[in-house]
Every structure is written in C-alpha cells, then in structure tokens.
Write an enzyme that holds these catalytic residues in place. Sequence first.
Site, short mmCIF file in Angstrom:
data_model
loop_
_atom_site.label_atom_id
_atom_site.label_comp_id
_atom_site.label_asym_id
_atom_site.label_seq_id
_atom_site.Cartn_x
_atom_site.Cartn_y
_atom_site.Cartn_z
N HIS A 29 -4.41 -3.41 6.57
CA HIS A 29 -4.25 -3.68 5.14
C HIS A 29 -5.62 -4.10 4.61
CE1 HIS A 29 -2.71 -4.94 1.31
NE2 HIS A 29 -3.10 -6.19 1.50
N ASP B 276 0.83 -1.21 0.00
CA ASP B 276 0.00 0.00 0.00
C ASP B 276 0.87 1.26 0.00
OD1 ASP B 276 -2.45 -1.64 0.48
OD2 ASP B 276 -1.46 -1.99 2.39
#
Length: 348
Positions: free
Chosen positions: A203, A175
């Site tokens: 996440h 990410d």
Amino acid sequence: MASNGIQSVSDSVVADARAPKTVLITGAAGQIGYAIVAMAAGGKMLGLQQPIILHLLDIEPAKQALEGVKMELLDAAFPLLIDVVTTTDVEAACKGVDVAVMVGGFPRKAGMERKDVMAKNVSIYATQAKALEKHANPDVKILVVANPANTNALMLKEHAPGIPAENITAMTRLDHNRALAQVAQRAGVHVTQVKNVIIWGNHSSTQYPDVNHGTVEGKPIKEVLKDSSEWLDNEFVDVVQQRGAAVIKARGLSSAMSAASSACDHIRDWVNGTPEGTWVSMGVYSDGSYGTPAGLIYSFPCTCKDGKWSIVQDLTIDAHSAEKLRITADELTEERALALECIGDAAQ
C-alpha cells in the site's frame, strides 16, 4: 416504513438473535476512526442483521474527543449497536474482541527519517499485538489500516506469534476500490459493473494496479477500453498510486471517508464471503504465490468463504506485470529489514 411505501434503510437494519460481535477500532477519535465507527454501527462492516459492540481506543490526549464520539454514537440510536466502550487502556480495549481494525499509528512528520517513523510504529504495534494475543478472542480477525500498513501488520504478527498469521491482514481495499472507480468512470458504467481488478504488493506508490484480468459488464477491461490502452498503462496506474496525495492536495486532509468505507468492505467480505466469481485485493501473509517472497504481508487477489481468505491462483502474469510485482516486493523486503532492525534496537 416510510409513508410513501418505500422501505427506508433503517427499516431493514434489525438486529437478530445472533450473539453480538465485538469490534475494536484503534485511533477512534481521529478522522478515519470517526468515519468508521458510524459505518460499523450502521451495519456496513458485519452486515445489516449483526449486532455489534464497539471498543474504541485512543491515546490519552484524545480521551475527551473519544467521549464525544461515544455521545454521537448513542445519539444516532443505531439499531445494531449494543454497547460502546471507550478507553485509553490497550488491554481493556482488546478484551474479547472478534475483529480489530488498527487505524491508530504514528504519522511521518516533517524532518523525520523513515527509520524514526518505523521505530515509533514498531513500538505501538508491539504493545497492541501483545494485548490482542492475550485478551482478544482466539480467532480474532485483524485489519491494519495505519501506514505503513503492510509492514505494521507484519510487525504485529512478529509480536503476536499466538495469533494465526492468516488472521492478520493489511488494507489495500482502498486502492482496489479506487481502481474500480477509475475504470468505471472511463468506461461510463456504474462501479458495480467493474470486477476483478487487482492491487499487487504494498500500500504505497510502488503498488501495481492490474486490470489484465478484470471485466466491465462481463467483458475484459482491455477489450472494453481498447481505445484507452495508453491511459490504462500510464495515467490510470499513476492516478491509483497517487490518489491519496491528490485527496490531501484537494481537501487539505488525508482520505478518511473512503478509507473507512474500504476498511468496512474488507472486513465484510472476509467475514461474510466474496460474491461468486469475484475477488478482492487484500494484504495477506505471502506463501510465495506468483514468485513473491514468502513471509511478507503482500496484496494479492483473494476470495473469501466461511471467514477464510484464499489467494486466487493460476492467473497469467506477463513479463511487464512480473516486473511490477518484483518492484513492490523489493520495497516490502526493505521495509521488513528496517522494521526488524528497529525491533533489534529496541531490545538492546
């Protein structure tokens, strides 16, 4: 040396006198596993002079495919690769490992309830945690990639109390890298010129990609992209949060190459250190920093030195960001409760 006088990458990759490091990759016959083993063997994970031994673990139905992965690793003649061990025995896989990258997990399938998936993964990580605690090196560094990564990492910790909590992490580097790339594209610069974005929390789609402290070529991102403030507040956040789904839609398969590369980045920086003045995002055991609940595996901005990570402190968090941090913490708290419920059910 290439004939034109330009040094090739293979020329610079030479194992030195260091003792080999043993790296476990679970789910090694899968998409991410297949990508990560080559990167690790090539020096992307531990450095271009660090010899490596790979332990590759997968389930019995993948045994033949696992042997094929080993064949390819040998055929590639990686200078750093000392040995490859393939196995479906978790205890054998964990023996003497210095680094464990947990890629294997049970994916959610159509019609499955969230608790059903969590129960499957709690069982998997309980077994692997006990094997790591018993057989890995005492200072083993563990990165959980399989989703739900943060809570899988927490469950691993619950089942391996002998492994220090700070040695168990979850991957939000993918990410983080996605956020770097989006800002770089928008600013028209190379991705290496973008620093210090942050992924806060889980996440998942509740993660908070934060550019308030980041820079482009040394200048604040918000200053460089002052004409793109609406994009930063909306589309940018959505793109980073939903990038995994977009990749699946585009290629019919989940992110593999980028996930593998990011896992290597996570381990390399953890082991070898982050550059001065730069932080990265890591899912780590929360100490309550920035008002987050202690005891979660939560993504923070971290610096690394001498094989240890530290949460970056004293960053200013505005009210908007504080609310985003709370939302993702709430989700992680719910996941923890569900996972602990699954552990209780399994014990009955």
